[in-house]
Motif scaffolding. Structure first.
Motif, PDB file in Angstrom:
ATOM      1  N   MET A   1     -28.925 -25.273   0.863  1.00 10.98           N
ATOM      2  CA  MET A   1     -29.138 -24.876   2.271  1.00 10.98           C
ATOM      3  C   MET A   1     -29.756 -23.495   2.334  1.00 10.98           C
ATOM      4  SD  MET A   1     -28.220 -26.196   5.378  1.00 10.98           S
ATOM      5  CE  MET A   1     -29.909 -26.041   5.906  1.00 10.98           C
ATOM      6  N   GLN A   2     -30.860 -23.428   2.937  1.00 13.17           N
ATOM      7  CA  GLN A   2     -31.603 -22.164   2.978  1.00 13.17           C
ATOM      8  C   GLN A   2     -31.181 -21.314   4.179  1.00 13.17           C
ATOM      9  OE1 GLN A   2     -35.412 -23.608   4.143  1.00 13.17           O
ATOM     10  NE2 GLN A   2     -35.001 -22.631   6.099  1.00 13.17           N
ATOM     11  N   SER A   3     -31.176 -19.989   3.938  1.00 17.38           N
ATOM     12  CA  SER A   3     -30.681 -19.097   5.003  1.00 17.38           C
ATOM     13  C   SER A   3     -31.679 -19.007   6.146  1.00 17.38           C
ATOM     14  CB  SER A   3     -30.413 -17.717   4.419  1.00 17.38           C
ATOM     15  OG  SER A   3     -31.620 -16.986   4.312  1.00 17.38           O
ATOM     16  N   LYS A   4     -31.147 -18.830   7.295  1.00 16.13           N
ATOM     17  CA  LYS A   4     -31.951 -18.774   8.511  1.00 16.13           C
ATOM     18  C   LYS A   4     -32.678 -17.435   8.618  1.00 16.13           C
ATOM     19  CE  LYS A   4     -31.139 -18.638  13.514  1.00 16.13           C
ATOM     20  NZ  LYS A   4     -30.082 -18.554  14.542  1.00 16.13           N
ATOM     21  N   PRO A   5     -33.985 -17.462   8.715  1.00 16.52           N
ATOM     22  CA  PRO A   5     -34.717 -16.195   8.806  1.00 16.52           C
ATOM     23  C   PRO A   5     -34.435 -15.475  10.116  1.00 16.52           C
ATOM     24  CG  PRO A   5     -36.197 -18.089   9.050  1.00 16.52           C
ATOM     25  CD  PRO A   5     -34.862 -18.623   8.698  1.00 16.52           C
ATOM     26  N   THR A   6     -34.413 -14.158  10.034  1.00 18.34           N
ATOM     27  CA  THR A   6     -34.236 -13.374  11.256  1.00 18.34           C
ATOM     28  C   THR A   6     -35.573 -13.331  11.999  1.00 18.34           C
ATOM     29  OG1 THR A   6     -34.925 -11.287  10.283  1.00 18.34           O
ATOM     30  CG2 THR A   6     -32.618 -11.920  10.001  1.00 18.34           C
ATOM     31  N   GLU A   7     -35.565 -12.666  13.138  1.00 16.52           N
ATOM     32  CA  GLU A   7     -36.770 -12.644  13.954  1.00 16.52           C
ATOM     33  C   GLU A   7     -37.907 -11.917  13.242  1.00 16.52           C
ATOM     34  OE1 GLU A   7     -35.430 -12.722  18.080  1.00 16.52           O
ATOM     35  OE2 GLU A   7     -37.182 -11.465  18.531  1.00 16.52           O
TER      36      GLU A   7
ATOM     37  N   GLU B   1     -35.437 -11.766  -2.147  1.00 19.85           N
ATOM     38  CA  GLU B   1     -34.078 -11.921  -2.663  1.00 19.85           C
ATOM     39  C   GLU B   1     -33.366 -13.123  -2.045  1.00 19.85           C
ATOM     40  OE1 GLU B   1     -32.339  -8.109  -1.923  1.00 19.85           O
ATOM     41  OE2 GLU B   1     -33.705  -7.148  -3.361  1.00 19.85           O
ATOM     42  N   LYS B   2     -33.659 -13.356  -0.783  1.00 17.03           N
ATOM     43  CA  LYS B   2     -33.044 -14.487  -0.090  1.00 17.03           C
ATOM     44  C   LYS B   2     -33.691 -15.821  -0.450  1.00 17.03           C
ATOM     45  CE  LYS B   2     -31.783 -12.159   4.277  1.00 17.03           C
ATOM     46  NZ  LYS B   2     -32.086 -12.195   5.726  1.00 17.03           N
ATOM     47  N   GLY B   3     -34.829 -15.745  -1.093  1.00 16.20           N
ATOM     48  CA  GLY B   3     -35.526 -16.976  -1.425  1.00 16.20           C
ATOM     49  C   GLY B   3     -36.411 -17.514  -0.315  1.00 16.20           C
ATOM     50  N   LEU B   4     -36.696 -16.694   0.660  1.00 17.79           N
ATOM     51  CA  LEU B   4     -37.563 -17.146   1.746  1.00 17.79           C
ATOM     52  C   LEU B   4     -39.033 -17.103   1.340  1.00 17.79           C
ATOM     53  CD1 LEU B   4     -35.852 -15.356   4.787  1.00 17.79           C
ATOM     54  CD2 LEU B   4     -35.733 -17.770   4.166  1.00 17.79           C
TER      55      LEU B   4
ATOM     56  N   ALA C   1     -44.947 -17.915   1.289  1.00 21.67           N
ATOM     57  CA  ALA C   1     -43.784 -18.537   1.930  1.00 21.67           C
ATOM     58  C   ALA C   1     -43.151 -19.530   0.973  1.00 21.67           C
ATOM     59  CB  ALA C   1     -44.207 -19.238   3.217  1.00 21.67           C
ATOM     60  N   ALA C   2     -41.845 -19.502   0.879  1.00 25.23           N
ATOM     61  CA  ALA C   2     -41.163 -20.411  -0.044  1.00 25.23           C
ATOM     62  C   ALA C   2     -40.439 -21.518   0.715  1.00 25.23           C
ATOM     63  CB  ALA C   2     -40.170 -19.636  -0.907  1.00 25.23           C
TER      64      ALA C   2
END
Lengths: 124, 124
Positions: free
Chosen positions: A1-7, A51-54, A68-69
């Motif tokens: 589950m990938q983290s939700k990007p901030t604005e 670091e977050k993998g985004l 973009a990942a």
DNA sequence: ATTTTTCTACGAATTTTTTCGTATAAAATT
DNA sequence: AATTTTATACGAAAAAATTCGTAGAAAAAT
């Protein structure tokens, strides 16, 4: 589950999705067209996103190239789901009605939507 | 120009919009059904919302009664606009297509949308 | 009448997100 | 070769959003 990007992260992802792999400098310039933002601010954000993998990055050259990942479609779908829950109490239809009502759609766009609806109806 | 509610504030507004004027206790209970949240947390949030003008309140009784001070429709419209910009690069149509594609709409809902489209086409 | 429960107010701690300064090294320019 | 520009890394400040503890008053329960 990938983290939700901030604005702020999302703004960067937009640039990457639309322009493909890019340097920090380029991304920063693109963002800068809408609002002034410091170079190191953008750099830091992109490092965090890494670091977050985004995003992924290529560090061969001195100027690192970021990409973009996460997929645009999947991300939009995720965020849309959350948004519908938060703002429209889970009713996607309300959202659609609101969106259709507010933004003037071109004939072409309306046709597209009609086609999509017909397709859905046939499948259903 | 009214300030944009945060995510936590939005959850509270949902409760107020759906249930009408309510006490902090009630709102807190409603929120609690989805995720545990402390009473004073909800209280504090609602007090902040009051200061921002997002809600009004009646302090006649000891238990204050809060009411949404911004309209649901207008708020949804505002947030939708921002969201479309942030996530769909300003393309409301992409959003609609995505929303239609993902969520299975009932025949009724599809009919509603078709009707809306026809209406738009006539006016256009 | 006491005790317990239920409120609000207030302040502050925490967490999350955003922004930026400084150090340092590589590359480009003069 | 010396200077200026352009990068990254790192840490930390600043801002925004969320959470909660404690005090004190009013109401309800015992």
């Amino acid at each position: 589950m990938q983290s939700k990007p901030t604005e702020a992260e999302l703004e960067i992802l937009q640039v990457l999705w639309e322009n493909g792999p890019s340097s920090v400098r380029f991304v920063n310039e693109q963002l800068g067209e809408r609002k002034e933002v410091g170079y190191t601010t953008t750099l830091k954000l992109m490092q965090i996103m890494y670091e977050k993998g985004l995003v992924s990055r290529n560090t061969d050259a001195r100027s690192h190239i970021y990409e973009a990942a996460i997929e645009r479609d999947a991300t939009q779908r995720n965020l849309l789901g959350t948004f519908v829950d938060n703002v429209f109490s889970g009713s996607a239809m309300n959202l659609v009605m609101q969106a259709l009502g507010n933004h003037k759609a071109s004939k072409d766009e309306l046709d597209q939507i009609k086609a999509l609806i017909e397709k859905i109806e046939k499948e259903g």
